[in-house]
Design an enzyme around this catalytic site. Sequence first.
Site, PDB file in Angstrom:
ATOM      1  N   ARG B 111       0.547  -1.311   0.219  1.00 25.80           N
ATOM      2  CA  ARG B 111       0.330   0.370   0.463  1.00 25.80           C
ATOM      3  C   ARG B 111       0.728   1.273  -0.594  1.00 25.80           C
ATOM      4  O   ARG B 111       0.092   2.139   0.323  1.00 25.80           O
ATOM      5  CB  ARG B 111      -1.227   0.081   1.509  1.00 25.80           C
ATOM      6  CG  ARG B 111      -1.449  -1.094   1.064  1.00 25.80           C
ATOM      7  CD  ARG B 111      -2.948  -1.005   1.958  1.00 25.80           C
ATOM      8  NE  ARG B 111      -4.333  -1.344   1.923  1.00 25.80           N
ATOM      9  CZ  ARG B 111      -4.046  -3.479   3.106  1.00 25.80           C
ATOM     10  NH1 ARG B 111      -3.196  -2.765   3.678  1.00 25.80           N
ATOM     11  NH2 ARG B 111      -4.777  -3.880   2.876  1.00 25.80           N
ATOM     12  N   LYS B 133       2.353  11.901 -11.120  1.00 29.49           N
ATOM     13  CA  LYS B 133       1.612  10.600 -12.086  1.00 29.49           C
ATOM     14  C   LYS B 133       2.682   9.354 -12.536  1.00 29.49           C
ATOM     15  O   LYS B 133       3.246   9.106 -12.899  1.00 29.49           O
ATOM     16  CB  LYS B 133       0.624  11.675 -12.855  1.00 29.49           C
ATOM     17  CG  LYS B 133      -0.130  12.133 -13.578  1.00 29.49           C
ATOM     18  CD  LYS B 133      -0.496  12.368 -14.496  1.00 29.49           C
ATOM     19  CE  LYS B 133      -1.773  13.641 -14.444  1.00 29.49           C
ATOM     20  NZ  LYS B 133      -2.161  13.786 -16.238  1.00 29.49           N
ATOM     21  N   GLU B 175       7.632  18.627 -25.541  1.00 31.74           N
ATOM     22  CA  GLU B 175       7.212  18.191 -24.326  1.00 31.74           C
ATOM     23  C   GLU B 175       8.015  19.394 -23.641  1.00 31.74           C
ATOM     24  O   GLU B 175       7.129  20.490 -23.071  1.00 31.74           O
ATOM     25  CB  GLU B 175       7.852  17.586 -23.303  1.00 31.74           C
ATOM     26  CG  GLU B 175       6.292  16.913 -22.413  1.00 31.74           C
ATOM     27  CD  GLU B 175       5.338  16.798 -22.590  1.00 31.74           C
ATOM     28  OE1 GLU B 175       4.171  17.230 -22.120  1.00 31.74           O
ATOM     29  OE2 GLU B 175       4.799  15.403 -23.668  1.00 31.74           O
ATOM     30  N   LYS B 219       5.815  23.241 -14.179  1.00 35.33           N
ATOM     31  CA  LYS B 219       5.645  21.787 -14.246  1.00 35.33           C
ATOM     32  C   LYS B 219       5.880  21.681 -12.170  1.00 35.33           C
ATOM     33  O   LYS B 219       4.739  21.673 -12.149  1.00 35.33           O
ATOM     34  CB  LYS B 219       6.679  20.749 -14.332  1.00 35.33           C
ATOM     35  CG  LYS B 219       5.571  19.402 -14.450  1.00 35.33           C
ATOM     36  CD  LYS B 219       4.969  18.621 -14.844  1.00 35.33           C
ATOM     37  CE  LYS B 219       4.468  17.431 -14.132  1.00 35.33           C
ATOM     38  NZ  LYS B 219       4.637  15.582 -15.158  1.00 35.33           N
ATOM     39  N   GLU B 229      -5.847  17.071  -9.784  1.00 35.23           N
ATOM     40  CA  GLU B 229      -6.214  17.085 -11.142  1.00 35.23           C
ATOM     41  C   GLU B 229      -7.245  17.956 -10.898  1.00 35.23           C
ATOM     42  O   GLU B 229      -8.230  17.503 -11.570  1.00 35.23           O
ATOM     43  CB  GLU B 229      -6.149  15.982 -11.904  1.00 35.23           C
ATOM     44  CG  GLU B 229      -5.573  16.412 -13.420  1.00 35.23           C
ATOM     45  CD  GLU B 229      -5.402  15.395 -14.387  1.00 35.23           C
ATOM     46  OE1 GLU B 229      -5.614  13.730 -13.846  1.00 35.23           O
ATOM     47  OE2 GLU B 229      -4.261  15.439 -15.648  1.00 35.23           O
ATOM     48  N   ARG B 233      -3.844  21.836 -13.065  1.00 33.04           N
ATOM     49  CA  ARG B 233      -3.284  20.571 -13.524  1.00 33.04           C
ATOM     50  C   ARG B 233      -2.949  20.144 -15.159  1.00 33.04           C
ATOM     51  O   ARG B 233      -2.291  20.076 -16.238  1.00 33.04           O
ATOM     52  CB  ARG B 233      -2.621  19.627 -12.621  1.00 33.04           C
ATOM     53  CG  ARG B 233      -2.430  18.225 -13.274  1.00 33.04           C
ATOM     54  CD  ARG B 233      -1.565  17.690 -12.134  1.00 33.04           C
ATOM     55  NE  ARG B 233      -0.980  16.429 -12.544  1.00 33.04           N
ATOM     56  CZ  ARG B 233       0.153  15.780 -10.960  1.00 33.04           C
ATOM     57  NH1 ARG B 233      -0.331  15.708 -10.993  1.00 33.04           N
ATOM     58  NH2 ARG B 233       1.015  15.001 -12.621  1.00 33.04           N
ATOM     59  N   ASN B 237      -2.022  18.856 -19.507  1.00 33.86           N
ATOM     60  CA  ASN B 237      -2.036  18.787 -21.461  1.00 33.86           C
ATOM     61  C   ASN B 237      -2.217  20.002 -22.497  1.00 33.86           C
ATOM     62  O   ASN B 237      -2.983  18.826 -23.152  1.00 33.86           O
ATOM     63  CB  ASN B 237      -3.416  17.798 -20.723  1.00 33.86           C
ATOM     64  CG  ASN B 237      -3.985  16.811 -19.956  1.00 33.86           C
ATOM     65  OD1 ASN B 237      -2.713  16.829 -20.426  1.00 33.86           O
ATOM     66  ND2 ASN B 237      -4.190  17.227 -18.733  1.00 33.86           N
ATOM     67  N   HIS B 240      -2.065  17.969 -25.698  1.00 29.94           N
ATOM     68  CA  HIS B 240      -2.848  16.121 -25.732  1.00 29.94           C
ATOM     69  C   HIS B 240      -3.972  15.306 -25.987  1.00 29.94           C
ATOM     70  O   HIS B 240      -3.491  14.533 -26.073  1.00 29.94           O
ATOM     71  CB  HIS B 240      -2.147  16.304 -23.866  1.00 29.94           C
ATOM     72  CG  HIS B 240      -0.160  15.978 -23.597  1.00 29.94           C
ATOM     73  ND1 HIS B 240       0.109  17.179 -23.933  1.00 29.94           N
ATOM     74  CD2 HIS B 240      -0.155  14.389 -23.358  1.00 29.94           C
ATOM     75  CE1 HIS B 240       1.972  16.906 -23.502  1.00 29.94           C
ATOM     76  NE2 HIS B 240       1.451  15.362 -23.291  1.00 29.94           N
ATOM     77  N   HIS B 244      -2.607  12.933 -28.092  1.00 25.78           N
ATOM     78  CA  HIS B 244      -3.337  11.363 -27.450  1.00 25.78           C
ATOM     79  C   HIS B 244      -3.935  10.519 -28.043  1.00 25.78           C
ATOM     80  O   HIS B 244      -3.688   9.467 -29.109  1.00 25.78           O
ATOM     81  CB  HIS B 244      -3.810  11.148 -25.884  1.00 25.78           C
ATOM     82  CG  HIS B 244      -2.727  11.505 -24.757  1.00 25.78           C
ATOM     83  ND1 HIS B 244      -3.601  11.605 -23.378  1.00 25.78           N
ATOM     84  CD2 HIS B 244      -1.363  10.784 -25.115  1.00 25.78           C
ATOM     85  CE1 HIS B 244      -2.122  11.449 -22.297  1.00 25.78           C
ATOM     86  NE2 HIS B 244      -0.888  11.228 -23.577  1.00 25.78           N
ATOM     87  N   HIS B 256       5.196   9.624 -28.500  1.00 21.19           N
ATOM     88  CA  HIS B 256       3.842  10.721 -27.971  1.00 21.19           C
ATOM     89  C   HIS B 256       4.748  11.893 -27.528  1.00 21.19           C
ATOM     90  O   HIS B 256       3.646  12.734 -28.141  1.00 21.19           O
ATOM     91  CB  HIS B 256       4.513  10.107 -26.677  1.00 21.19           C
ATOM     92  CG  HIS B 256       3.413  11.431 -24.765  1.00 21.19           C
ATOM     93  ND1 HIS B 256       2.806  11.394 -25.278  1.00 21.19           N
ATOM     94  CD2 HIS B 256       4.212  12.217 -25.314  1.00 21.19           C
ATOM     95  CE1 HIS B 256       2.189  12.648 -24.015  1.00 21.19           C
ATOM     96  NE2 HIS B 256       2.861  13.283 -23.937  1.00 21.19           N
TER      97      HIS B 256
END
Lengths: 353, 353
Positions: B111, B133, B175, B219, B229, B233, B237, B240, B244, B256
């Site tokens: 955990r 993330k 990026e 960032k 998010e 945040r 994206n 993206h 994506h 990517h």
Amino acid sequence: MEKLHISCDGGDYDILIAPEHPEEALALPGGKLLVCDSNVAKLHRAWAEKLTAPADTFVFPAGEKAKNADTLLAICRRAAQLKLDRGATFVALGGGVTGDLTGFAAAIYLRGVEVMQIPTTLLAMVDSSVGGKTAIDIPEGKNLVGAFHQPCRVVIEPRLLATLPKRELGNGLAEVVKTAVLGDAQLFELLESNARRLFDAPLPEDLYAEIILRCCRVKSAVVAADAHEHGCRAFLNYGHTFGHALELLSGFRLAHGEGVAIGMVLAAKLAVRLGVCEAELAARQLELLRALGLPTLVPAGIDPRACLDAMRGDKKARNGRVVLILPEAIGKVRAVGDVPPEIIADFLREVFA
Amino acid sequence: MEKLHISCDGGDYDILIAPEHPEEALALPGGKLLVCDSNVAKLHRAWAEKLTAPADTFVFPAGEKAKNADTLLAICRRAAQLKLDRGATFVALGGGVTGDLTGFAAAIYLRGVEVMQIPTTLLAMVDSSVGGKTAIDIPEGKNLVGAFHQPCRVVIEPRLLATLPKRELGNGLAEVVKTAVLGDAQLFELLESNARRLFDAPLPEDLYAEIILRCCRVKSAVVAADAHEHGCRAFLNYGHTFGHALELLSGFRLAHGEGVAIGMVLAAKLAVRLGVCEAELAARQLELLRALGLPTLVPAGIDPRACLDAMRGDKKARNGRVVLILPEAIGKVRAVGDVPPEIIADFLREVFA
């Protein structure tokens, strides 16, 4: 109906016990995925689907074996196929396996969606549905992979216990005794006075509602104080360090509650030995567990050395050092991390003989 | 050496860029598991093992394909076999795939244990190693299962970029451009003035250190403000949502960064169309991306309708509503959630022709 508000690191939520209008409790915004095993599907699926409608249902084969990465992934994939988004709620209808699997799936699907717990076993009602611990088993051990993920709500219907096999009820009662010993002396007395009635048909629903409420209160107070298990949450493991090891070494022929029952007997014996509590406590606990039909003796054929090794492999152990939760009095336990392994080894050799 | 302290919901940690004494940065208490792919193992394993010693190393086959539940589980099982406890640290040595897999494994093993990131690609240095993330891919889509789990430390060695293939460097630079457009106009100018030098051998390490520092600053400021998010945040994206979808529809022939480069071109075009920014912004961005050798045109054979569907299936979409991040100026973007799907569909039909 009883309502308990839980406020802890990771989320605020309500536990509703015997709600008068479960359909309101279950009216959720967003997409829903109801998860249950094949046994519960037969007994309660129709009831739950009516309450959560519209919802898709994911059914997996009943049994602890299903608490694995494959089932976990299958739940997430089903959610993805249904295109459930971050506003979705997973609804866990079932016992600890279902709650753990569904809660963990909710923790990781899209990096986290809501989960609502509707426990159908006494064990889940008093223990695993509250507190946000989720996990799966891996071949190396039980619950070794998981997440802390608080439910958005817990709905408890004592009526659902009517269909529970007697052994399962006993399992839950072991966890109830544990809760009483660690934090509620009045609950212990309630159990002592009513031990005989607890298996009567029809089940005494009001008594169960009272028991469940008390257990949830103790557990949620502990969890609220320590959601991520850095301190007093360890108290909830009373009977579990010995218990988990015995479950494992019995090849899981011992059920969880049975392991915990024997584990509590051992913990109390050791506590008496170390002068942490009076002999009377151990005797009262033993008598109550017997009255509830729970096993109190280590099954034959279990090696004390293997038991100690298993205890040291427990995920609460640090650097191979075992932390034991020992009772001081009915309603009060203490974490003891400095018992030398030799003392534990000697003790185990003796009680296993 | 540059040091950036990150403070956010979920953890406080340092990003060390070109540390003078990496062996001190990597001296960790507790057990360690170094995770890298087969390519990185050849190039940097010996260096990293010396720094993290003693540590066991888990090597998996290089490629995005390995970013799945099987590899995730294998990492956790290895840790369990090594009997690593909650005081352990997983060390991710590699690109985004390694960082995501290792970070996710660290999030769920017992955990949650610590993870340290040592990114070896520019993409990972400026993006995926920062922010917490983590995820795996499932057959239904990329990154659909994961967790938010902040690293305990990020160690960035621009020297490691020397072994990176040119296409990978370009991916990272896409990026970087994204980061400049969404939050650092000076970085954008730095890139414009130095675009030609960025692929020179030997690589201009100081320039890269400056670029990486600026990207991490932007960032981390965004992530600190919104770790889970719920709000700004989403700015990260930029490029993206389109990107994506294009990656997916190209069958991942587009890398990517390449998807993001084309995605930014589309986002800027749409922003001009909607009057969100001046045409000059779109032109400057297009020129910079071209100077960096990045693709700027939608590959032939991609259906605009399928692209919109893929965008609506993105995990940031809610109720099928696409949230677009559009540039207002170099250094400033805006989230726009109310562009009617018909407008987006018309736009796509036009630019895909």
